[in-house]
Design a protein around this motif. Structure first.
Motif, PDB file in Angstrom:
ATOM      1  N   ALA A 198       2.301   9.836   6.713  1.00 36.54           N
ATOM      2  CA  ALA A 198       1.565   9.285   5.578  1.00 36.54           C
ATOM      3  C   ALA A 198       0.167   9.884   5.485  1.00 36.54           C
ATOM      4  O   ALA A 198      -0.508  10.098   6.480  1.00 36.54           O
ATOM      5  N   GLY A 199      -0.248  10.141   4.246  1.00 33.41           N
ATOM      6  CA  GLY A 199      -1.562  10.708   3.990  1.00 33.41           C
ATOM      7  C   GLY A 199      -2.516   9.684   3.407  1.00 33.41           C
ATOM      8  O   GLY A 199      -2.496   8.514   3.769  1.00 33.41           O
ATOM      9  N   ALA A 200      -3.319  10.118   2.453  1.00 32.25           N
ATOM     10  CA  ALA A 200      -4.364   9.306   1.852  1.00 32.25           C
ATOM     11  C   ALA A 200      -3.800   8.190   0.970  1.00 32.25           C
ATOM     12  O   ALA A 200      -2.669   8.270   0.495  1.00 32.25           O
ATOM     13  N   PHE A 201      -4.629   7.191   0.721  1.00 37.21           N
ATOM     14  CA  PHE A 201      -4.272   6.076  -0.154  1.00 37.21           C
ATOM     15  C   PHE A 201      -3.989   6.586  -1.563  1.00 37.21           C
ATOM     16  O   PHE A 201      -4.749   7.363  -2.119  1.00 37.21           O
ATOM     17  N   ARG A 202      -2.852   6.150  -2.144  1.00 39.51           N
ATOM     18  CA  ARG A 202      -2.477   6.541  -3.509  1.00 39.51           C
ATOM     19  C   ARG A 202      -2.506   5.376  -4.472  1.00 39.51           C
ATOM     20  O   ARG A 202      -2.716   5.555  -5.662  1.00 39.51           O
ATOM     21  N   GLY A 203      -2.247   4.156  -3.995  1.00 34.57           N
ATOM     22  CA  GLY A 203      -2.245   2.997  -4.872  1.00 34.57           C
ATOM     23  C   GLY A 203      -1.447   1.858  -4.265  1.00 34.57           C
ATOM     24  O   GLY A 203      -1.178   1.845  -3.062  1.00 34.57           O
TER      25      GLY A 203
ATOM     26  N   VAL B  87       0.850  -1.184   0.000  1.00 39.08           N
ATOM     27  CA  VAL B  87       0.000   0.000   0.000  1.00 39.08           C
ATOM     28  C   VAL B  87       0.886   1.234   0.000  1.00 39.08           C
ATOM     29  O   VAL B  87       1.813   1.336   0.806  1.00 39.08           O
ATOM     30  N   ALA B  88       0.613   2.162  -0.913  1.00 32.84           N
ATOM     31  CA  ALA B  88       1.368   3.417  -0.999  1.00 32.84           C
ATOM     32  C   ALA B  88       0.452   4.559  -0.589  1.00 32.84           C
ATOM     33  O   ALA B  88      -0.651   4.703  -1.121  1.00 32.84           O
ATOM     34  N   LEU B  89       0.896   5.352   0.380  1.00 32.45           N
ATOM     35  CA  LEU B  89       0.125   6.492   0.861  1.00 32.45           C
ATOM     36  C   LEU B  89       0.817   7.790   0.454  1.00 32.45           C
ATOM     37  O   LEU B  89       2.028   7.807   0.201  1.00 32.45           O
ATOM     38  N   GLN B  90       0.064   8.870   0.413  1.00 34.70           N
ATOM     39  CA  GLN B  90       0.617  10.169   0.044  1.00 34.70           C
ATOM     40  C   GLN B  90       1.774  10.526   0.960  1.00 34.70           C
ATOM     41  O   GLN B  90       1.683  10.385   2.178  1.00 34.70           O
TER      42      GLN B  90
ATOM     43  N   ASP C 185       4.647  16.489  -2.945  1.00 33.18           N
ATOM     44  CA  ASP C 185       3.528  16.242  -3.848  1.00 33.18           C
ATOM     45  C   ASP C 185       3.671  14.931  -4.602  1.00 33.18           C
ATOM     46  O   ASP C 185       2.694  14.223  -4.829  1.00 33.18           O
ATOM     47  N   ASN C 186       4.894  14.602  -5.014  1.00 30.76           N
ATOM     48  CA  ASN C 186       5.111  13.384  -5.793  1.00 30.76           C
ATOM     49  C   ASN C 186       5.708  12.253  -4.956  1.00 30.76           C
ATOM     50  O   ASN C 186       6.270  11.311  -5.499  1.00 30.76           O
ATOM     51  N   GLY C 187       5.561  12.330  -3.638  1.00 32.68           N
ATOM     52  CA  GLY C 187       6.140  11.323  -2.751  1.00 32.68           C
ATOM     53  C   GLY C 187       5.113  10.323  -2.261  1.00 32.68           C
ATOM     54  O   GLY C 187       3.915  10.596  -2.231  1.00 32.68           O
ATOM     55  N   ILE C 188       5.606   9.137  -1.888  1.00 33.93           N
ATOM     56  CA  ILE C 188       4.768   8.129  -1.237  1.00 33.93           C
ATOM     57  C   ILE C 188       5.474   7.615   0.009  1.00 33.93           C
ATOM     58  O   ILE C 188       6.701   7.641   0.100  1.00 33.93           O
TER      59      ILE C 188
END
Length: 149
Positions: A62-67, A44-47, A51-54
């Motif tokens: 960690a922020g919202a789910f990105r993929g 799971v990759a989170l924000q 801006d372009n980081g996971i």
């Protein structure tokens, strides 16, 4: 000279975590890994902070789910099949990817992730991945396909 390899499998594994399962309607984006310990394929990759980081699930920033991170055959071999800090990771945001599941799952069930990043069908104290379902069934610890829509 000693033998380099003495055991061979009859065939390759059908799948492994982070492998894109099919090419229909797939969207993969690039993001820079900010997690100090890197990120495994199929994670799971989170924000991240940038801006372009996971970031990995366990990181306090960690922020919202990105993929979900997908395999990149060009990743440096020293990273043991994982992205290292500062690597550009391939992150699936739409499509189907193989993942390792923490509990037995059935095709059609919703997908959740735990505070440790484990993927499961269990809602209790876990975070739902929006518009995601398991696309195949698997036993706990096995491989299942996750469809992100």
């Amino acid at each position: 000279m000693p033998a380099v390899q003495t055991a061979y499998q009859g065939q390759h594994a059908a799948a492994f975590a982070g492998l894109v399962a099919d090419s229909g309607s797939t969207v993969v984006i690039s993001r820079v890994v900010e997690s100090p310990n890197g990120m495994q394929f199929g994670a799971v990759a989170l924000q991240g902070v940038a801006d372009n980081g996971i970031l990995d699930v366990g990181d306090v920033n960690a922020g919202a789910f990105r993929g979900i991170t997908v395999v990149d055959p060009l990743v440096r071999p020293v990273n043991n099949d994982a992205y290292g800090l500062g690597d550009t990771a391939a992150v699936l945001v739409k499509g189907v990817v193989w993942v390792t599941v923490a509990a037995a799952v059935t095709a059609g069930q919703p997908v959740y992730y735990s505070s440790t990043g484990a993927l499961t069908n269990v809602a209790a104290s876990d975070t739902a991945i929006p518009n995601a379902i398991f696309d195949s069934s698997a036993a706990a610890g096995g491989l299942a396909k996750v469809r992100l829509n």
